[in-house]
Enzyme design. Structure first.
Site, PDB file in Angstrom:
ATOM      1  CG  HIS A 190      -1.952   0.913   1.363  1.00  0.00           C
ATOM      2  ND1 HIS A 190      -3.206   0.929   2.121  1.00  0.00           N
ATOM      3  CD2 HIS A 190      -1.973   2.211   0.565  1.00  0.00           C
ATOM      4  CE1 HIS A 190      -3.881   2.181   1.548  1.00  0.00           C
ATOM      5  NE2 HIS A 190      -3.381   2.912   1.226  1.00  0.00           N
TER       6      HIS A 190
ATOM      7  CG  HIS B 288      -1.216   6.221  -2.422  1.00  0.00           C
ATOM      8  ND1 HIS B 288      -2.489   6.043  -3.212  1.00  0.00           N
ATOM      9  CD2 HIS B 288      -1.621   5.668  -1.203  1.00  0.00           C
ATOM     10  CE1 HIS B 288      -3.491   5.483  -2.629  1.00  0.00           C
ATOM     11  NE2 HIS B 288      -3.034   5.387  -1.284  1.00  0.00           N
TER      12      HIS B 288
ATOM     13  CG  HIS C 188      -7.576   3.330  -0.611  1.00  0.00           C
ATOM     14  ND1 HIS C 188      -6.932   2.868  -1.402  1.00  0.00           N
ATOM     15  CD2 HIS C 188      -6.811   4.219   0.253  1.00  0.00           C
ATOM     16  CE1 HIS C 188      -5.810   3.204  -1.396  1.00  0.00           C
ATOM     17  NE2 HIS C 188      -5.558   3.957  -0.311  1.00  0.00           N
TER      18      HIS C 188
ATOM     19  CD  GLU D  41      -7.563   6.425   4.507  1.00  0.00           C
ATOM     20  OE1 GLU D  41      -8.156   6.332   3.350  1.00  0.00           O
ATOM     21  OE2 GLU D  41      -6.492   7.197   4.752  1.00  0.00           O
TER      22      GLU D  41
ATOM     23  CG  ASP E 109      -1.801   5.513   2.711  1.00  0.00           C
ATOM     24  OD1 ASP E 109      -2.009   5.339   1.501  1.00  0.00           O
ATOM     25  OD2 ASP E 109      -2.521   5.952   3.587  1.00  0.00           O
ATOM     26  CG  ASP E 110      -0.073   8.923   0.610  1.00  0.00           C
ATOM     27  OD1 ASP E 110       0.070   8.897  -0.502  1.00  0.00           O
ATOM     28  OD2 ASP E 110      -1.372   8.546   1.270  1.00  0.00           O
TER      29      ASP E 110
HETATM   30  N1  ADE Z   1      -4.648   8.829  -1.961  1.00  0.00           N
HETATM   31  C1  ADE Z   1      -3.399   8.903  -1.442  1.00  0.00           C
HETATM   32  N2  ADE Z   1      -3.325   8.391  -0.052  1.00  0.00           N
HETATM   33  C2  ADE Z   1      -4.730   8.187   0.172  1.00  0.00           C
HETATM   34  C3  ADE Z   1      -5.313   7.473   1.111  1.00  0.00           C
HETATM   35  N3  ADE Z   1      -4.744   7.276   2.494  1.00  0.00           N
HETATM   36  N4  ADE Z   1      -6.680   7.359   1.256  1.00  0.00           N
HETATM   37  C4  ADE Z   1      -7.403   7.601   0.238  1.00  0.00           C
HETATM   38  N5  ADE Z   1      -6.828   8.003  -0.892  1.00  0.00           N
HETATM   39  C5  ADE Z   1      -5.464   8.330  -1.011  1.00  0.00           C
HETATM   40 ZN    ZN Z   2      -3.894   4.741   0.553  1.00  0.00          ZN
END
Ligand code: ADE
Ligand code: ZN
Length: 336
Positions: free
Chosen positions: A18, A20, A198, A201, A279-280
């Site tokens: 996971h 991005h 997703h 969350e 994630d990011d």
């Molecule tokens: N796009 C990038 N990170 C995300 C996340 N955690 N949840 C939804 N969309 C995303």
């Molecule tokens: Zn994500």
């Protein structure tokens, strides 16, 4: 065992499921690309950018994340961004990654689909040659846009589908349930693509049910709120569904208020097939290793828990059986 937790985690063979790739764009690289491409930025320094990364929820983050992606203009930018991520993964002992990208973020500002796709594929190839890291590319549909736009994106991707492992569903969750995308997920499955979404969350358990029953996903990204529904939890356990959990993201986006209250340990104890991911990472303060280390400390994870997370990252991947078996053998040898 006498080695430190950090050393044990660094040496543990693991995959990231996971991530991005646009969320791996560090402020330094954002400025570099912005200057190179003559794109104006609303910030004057790296410090100012980092100071803006204080989020109260998912939407706060997404607003700044889509703005940051505006500096990406050329295949070279996408390739360099991907390679910077793979170097971090390599330093953390990661061997494989399945990376999301958001083509609509780029095509909606006038870039052809090929710029992001070819740039990322070049970075993935370079990572395999130079670092021995394998990877898969997952095309995400933006759920705040409509399903026709997702369909158009799938159509634009047609010439690349032999190099794309699956599709995903991301962006603003609440108000955009999986049911909105049933047609495009069916079309994606017919094209042989793996399916992720997703769900749970910020959205309710009902969105996780929809991802399972209407989209027929192979993986749930996040899935935290599934724990509010006992029947759903049982369903996820019984089907061996992989959850790609992102602890530091959950902390930064206030899905949890304290890492010590994170549900990852509870998920493992319930028999859920949870994995640990970043994630990011450029926005949330940590790459894969940092997610493992900080979560292990906050939740007092055992070495057996860490081995389970590492194994889940391969059995939950879209790698073929032979490669999965190879990684599992390596994990057993390491743990022994
Ligand atoms: N796009 C990038 N990170 C995300 C996340 N955690 N949840 C939804 N969309 C995303
Ligand atoms: Zn994500």
């Amino acid at each position: 065992m006498t080695d430190t937790l950090e050393a044990f985690i660094a040496g543990l063979p693991k995959a990231e499921l996971h991530l991005h790739i646009e969320g791996s764009l560090e402020p330094e690289q954002m400025f570099e690309f912005g200057r190179r491409n003559r794109v104006d930025m609303p910030f004057n320094s790296v410090e100012e950018v980092r100071a803006a990364y204080a989020f109260s929820n998912l939407q706060d983050f997404l607003d700044i994340y889509y703005q940051g992606a505006g500096v990406l203009q050329t295949e070279r930018d996408f390739q360099e961004m991907a390679m910077a991520y793979f170097r971090r993964l390599h330093a953390d002992g990661g061997l494989h990654a399945e990376i999301f990208f958001d083509p609509q973020t780029h095509t909606d500002r006038g870039l052809p689909f090929s710029i992001a796709a070819d740039g990322l594929l070049a970075g993935m190839k370079q990572a395999e040659t130079e670092l021995g890291i394998t990877s898969g590319l997952i095309l995400c549909f933006l759920r705040h846009l409509d399903e026709d736009a997702a369909m158009a994106t799938l159509k634009a991707a047609e010439p690349w589908l032999d190099r794309i492992v699956g599709v995903g569903l991301d962006s603003s969750e609440v108000g955009h349930p999986p049911s909105k995308f049933a047609r495009v997920f069916k079309a994606s499955k017919e094209r042989g693509l793996a399916l992720c979404a997703h769900a749970g969350e910020e959205g309710p358990p009902a969105y996780v049910w929809e991802a399972l029953d209407l989209l027929k996903v192979d993986r749930i990204d996040h899935g935290n709120r599934a724990l509010e529904d006992e029947a759903l939890t049982q369903r996820l356990v019984a089907s061996g569904m992989t959850l790609t959990v992102c602890p530091l993201s959950n902390l930064k986006l206030r899905v949890v208020e304290d890492l010590r209250a994170h549900p990852l340990k509870r998920m493992l104890d319930l028999g859920l097939k949870a994995t640990c991911n970043s994630d990011d990472p450029a926005y949330f303060g940590g790459y894969l290793g940092e997610n493992f280390v900080r979560t292990a400390k906050a939740l007092d994870l055992s070495r057996a828990d860490l081995v389970t997370l590492a194994k889940n990252s391969f059995t939950g991947s879209f790698l073929d059986e032979e490669r999965v078996a190879h990684h599992l053998t390596a994990i057993d040898a390491y743990a022994a």
